[in-house]
Write an enzyme that holds these catalytic residues in place. Sequence first.
Site, PDB file in Angstrom:
ATOM      1  N   ASP A   1      35.912-129.484 -13.276  1.00 59.14           N
ATOM      2  CA  ASP A   1      35.989-129.441 -14.738  1.00 59.14           C
ATOM      3  C   ASP A   1      35.260-130.626 -15.383  1.00 59.14           C
ATOM      4  OD1 ASP A   1      36.741-128.504 -17.198  1.00 59.14           O
ATOM      5  OD2 ASP A   1      38.772-129.298 -17.102  1.00 59.14           O
TER       6      ASP A   1
ATOM      7  N   ASN B   1      36.719-117.090 -17.801  1.00 57.90           N
ATOM      8  CA  ASN B   1      35.413-117.683 -18.152  1.00 57.90           C
ATOM      9  C   ASN B   1      34.405-116.668 -18.711  1.00 57.90           C
ATOM     10  OD1 ASN B   1      35.488-120.200 -15.509  1.00 57.90           O
ATOM     11  ND2 ASN B   1      36.035-120.392 -17.660  1.00 57.90           N
TER      12      ASN B   1
END
Length: 247
Positions: free
Chosen positions: A27, A75
């Site tokens: 991330d 996503n």
Amino acid sequence: MALFPRREKAPEADLEHLPRHIAIIMDGNGRWAKQRGLPRTAGHAAGAETFRTVATFAKDIGLEYLTVYAFSTENWKRPPEEVQAIMGLLEKYLHEAIGRMARDRVKMAFFGDLTPLAPKLQALCHETEEISRGYDGCQVNICLNYGGRDEIVRAARAFALDCAEGRADPNHLTEERFGNYLYSAGVPDPDLIIRPSGEVRLSNFLPWQSAYAEFYFTDVLWPDFSKEELLRAIAVYQHRSRRYGGV
Ligand code: FPP
């Protein structure tokens, strides 16, 4: 316990007693790019480089399993150009991996539903899994179109079907048998889960498998993560006391 163990001298990692399985939420690519006035896709490209470095290092130090979160079921909500860029980086990486596989003996596996991916990328994923099936080096699991709850629901569905068709009996279901219906069947649970970028949550990453995992959070953004950061996380892990509910 410091959530973000920072620049003070970290304890030395003991490479003779590594965790068997490390899982990482990669991330912070977007923020890394923003800090530099670059498009988010440049952050993902840098993140893919970091993944190469970390996966190669994991193999070199003898880690048995490395699992990374590359693309979640959520996503797809990102702009199409960004989704395309991530898929393109994966494709590039898999081509390179195929070229190196026989030498590195790295075994690749994918956790997630690959069917919505472009046929070319799906074929590449299956090819890398197939070629490396018998390899005995580090096993790298790439979570792709992966969601932890989705994984559990799919497993429940498959188990229910086996029961309905007489192949399984609900009275004989154990945690271990249920685990065999998950994408991670046959892979030991992660010992250590690392999340860079300052976020302190699991975000639907391996919720079943993480029941007894140790967590390591750092505010380093994924593109800045390094071999040293991995060693730091391992060293912190090695100073934890794992009791699995005992004393
Ligand atoms: C999260 O950062 C990252 C992703 C959703 C994509 C991760 C993909 C790669 C590292 C590249 C391809 C992977 C491989 C295995 C070659 P973010 O975009 O959410 O960052 P932010 O929170 O700072 O916006």
